[in-house]
Scaffold this motif. Sequence first.
Motif, short mmCIF file in Angstrom:
data_model
loop_
_atom_site.label_atom_id
_atom_site.label_comp_id
_atom_site.label_asym_id
_atom_site.label_seq_id
_atom_site.Cartn_x
_atom_site.Cartn_y
_atom_site.Cartn_z
N GLU A 28 0.65 -1.27 -0.01
CA GLU A 28 0.08 -0.04 0.00
C GLU A 28 0.95 1.29 0.04
OE1 GLU A 28 -2.28 3.26 1.63
OE2 GLU A 28 -0.54 2.52 2.65
N ARG A 29 1.91 1.31 0.86
CA ARG A 29 2.83 2.38 0.93
C ARG A 29 3.53 2.71 -0.50
NH1 ARG A 29 3.64 0.63 6.20
NH2 ARG A 29 5.41 -0.78 5.72
N SER A 72 1.04 3.60 -3.03
CA SER A 72 0.78 5.13 -3.03
C SER A 72 1.92 6.09 -3.50
CB SER A 72 0.43 5.43 -1.53
OG SER A 72 -0.86 4.75 -1.24
N ARG A 73 3.00 5.66 -3.00
CA ARG A 73 4.27 6.64 -3.47
C ARG A 73 4.31 6.62 -5.01
NH1 ARG A 73 7.56 3.83 -0.60
NH2 ARG A 73 8.47 2.48 -2.39
N HIS A 105 2.08 6.31 -7.14
CA HIS A 105 0.85 7.36 -7.71
C HIS A 105 1.02 8.60 -7.67
CE1 HIS A 105 -3.14 8.63 -8.57
NE2 HIS A 105 -3.31 9.21 -7.59
N THR A 119 -7.18 10.31 -7.73
CA THR A 119 -6.55 10.12 -6.49
C THR A 119 -7.21 9.58 -5.49
OG1 THR A 119 -5.00 11.80 -7.06
CG2 THR A 119 -5.14 11.15 -4.76
N THR A 172 -6.47 5.92 -3.80
CA THR A 172 -5.97 5.51 -2.71
C THR A 172 -6.96 4.93 -1.88
OG1 THR A 172 -6.74 8.03 -2.15
CG2 THR A 172 -4.37 7.59 -2.74
N ASP A 173 -8.41 5.15 -1.80
CA ASP A 173 -9.29 4.68 -1.11
C ASP A 173 -9.31 3.15 -1.29
OD1 ASP A 173 -9.95 6.97 0.04
OD2 ASP A 173 -12.05 7.38 -0.58
N LEU A 200 -6.82 1.34 -2.48
CA LEU A 200 -5.51 0.82 -1.57
C LEU A 200 -5.94 0.61 -0.30
CD1 LEU A 200 -2.65 2.63 -3.27
CD2 LEU A 200 -3.36 0.04 -3.56
N HIS A 201 -6.59 1.66 0.28
CA HIS A 201 -6.89 1.51 1.73
C HIS A 201 -7.79 0.21 2.07
CE1 HIS A 201 -7.61 3.04 5.63
NE2 HIS A 201 -8.93 2.92 5.61
#
Length: 571
Positions: free
Chosen positions: A506-507, A510-511, A513, A527, A531-532, A534-535
């Motif tokens: 996930e980290r 996100s990086r 992206h 975005t 990101t959601d 991925l969360h």
Amino acid sequence: MNSEMVTTITGLLGGLAVFIYGMNLMSEGLQKAAGEKMKKVLGILTKNPIVGMLAGALVTAVLQSSSATTVMAIGFVSAGLMTLPQAISVIFGANIGTTMTAQIIAFKIDDFIWPIVFIGFVLYFFPKKESIKNIGQSVFAFGLLFVGITTMSNVMKPLADSPVFLSMIEQVAHIPILGVCVGALMTLVVQSSSATIAVLQNFASQPMADGVTSILGLTGAIPILLGDNIGTTITALLASVGQPKNAKRTAAAHCVFNVTGTFVFMWFVPLYAKFIQFISPKGPEIEVISRQIANAHTFFNITNTIIWLPLIPLMVKIVMKLIPDGKQQAAEQPLYQTRFLDTNVLKQPEAAIRLAMLELTRITEYVTEMAGHAKKAFLRGDTDAIGAVDSLEDVVDILQDSITNYLSSLCKTGKLTQGQSQRVAGMIRAASDIERIGDQYTSITNFAKLKREKEYTFTEEAMGELEEGFNHVQEMLRLTIRTLHDSDLETARQVVHQQESVEDLERRLSRKHMERLNLGSCSPENTVAFTDVLHDLECIGEYCSDIAEMLLNEKDSVIKMEKIDQRMNEA
């Protein structure tokens, strides 16, 4: 009705109530004392017929009820854990195991009853250690069982002087079929063959005017005993109502076993009585008839089992004929309907926990289906997949409520050990976690709808990264199912370990992206969705890890309790 008759009836009913209470309390204590060992015994019920028969006898000796074992077998057949032939072999063993109660009752321990009750009371009410309390409960209940027997024996003595009653007994003793009907009716009313056989043993031990001869005699007692064996099948038949056909056939097999055995033995009652007298202890009839009845009960069930065990295929054909499949296929069971939960086995905690775990595994399989559909919905815009996720979400919610209610009902029985209570609490949390995983996939599907409505487009690289996340979490779900189904500790550790890689993933994604945003290769509008999602995937990994940790903590608790018990024993 004179006062003496009222005293006799109330004393008999009171003694019977104490006996049944003692027997149930002893069963509960033995189950708790057996603890994890019951789990292992249940695990071998589905082996070959001989092992199944022996396991059925052992379980019944602990439960002190062939009806309870039969009801459990019906539940396992209904859940698909047992085939019909396997369940039939367990029932054969249950009929042997139930004879242990009559053998125990035949011992003359009148002088030791109150010391046993006192010792059991001390061990039951004062120690804090659960294992000692369970043993104390069993000993205390064992004493109560004999208090009930002694009470019944004392109030029955005046009956030997009643001409009217002796005339009735003479009719029963000389008309075997009448004795069978009396025995079946008694067990049907009391719902416990062990209790009615205890009454029979005590009644037969009452002397005639000569002080030596039994008022009933072994020849008169045997038909009643055979009737008791028929009466005990009613509980199983009632438990099979509303169950699948194989469950009904299991109950029918129990009935056929006892009815056919009774029919054969009825023709040889005088010869059978002489044989039992020959193999039993010698002495005045009233002193030995209780043991003779116990031996007659045991030998009947052992002989019947020896005859039927190699004929299990024939028994299967008989019950298939009695309860045929029918021409029309049954309607397909709705997904939201439970398949494994059976309220009839709530009084046998290990069996109930096992069935609940299977239902828990089944929900996880539906959530895994949701994972595949959610992936198609988001990555490929599949509208059918969106509908499938929404439908399965409703199913998961309903099943989670059903499992939670079932496990809560199991807790309310008050029959759980400390270890079992911890397992049940963990399973309730796991059911909640599984339902939350479903919620996360529903959230992802909602983003898929938004993506479709707003016509969001992602770069090839972004879609590849999301697919990697979906695949990683799906693998965790697959391993979680194996963890639940097989109680596989190694797989559970693997799931917990994989949670760290989900967080890293996930980290990392996100990086990446953010890097694409800085380079202008990815639209800022995407975005939130990216990101959601991925969360959501990270949360799913956490829930999988929580479920795996539940199993690991359960095992650690068992090991810790065993070490504490060992230290206390050494001290």
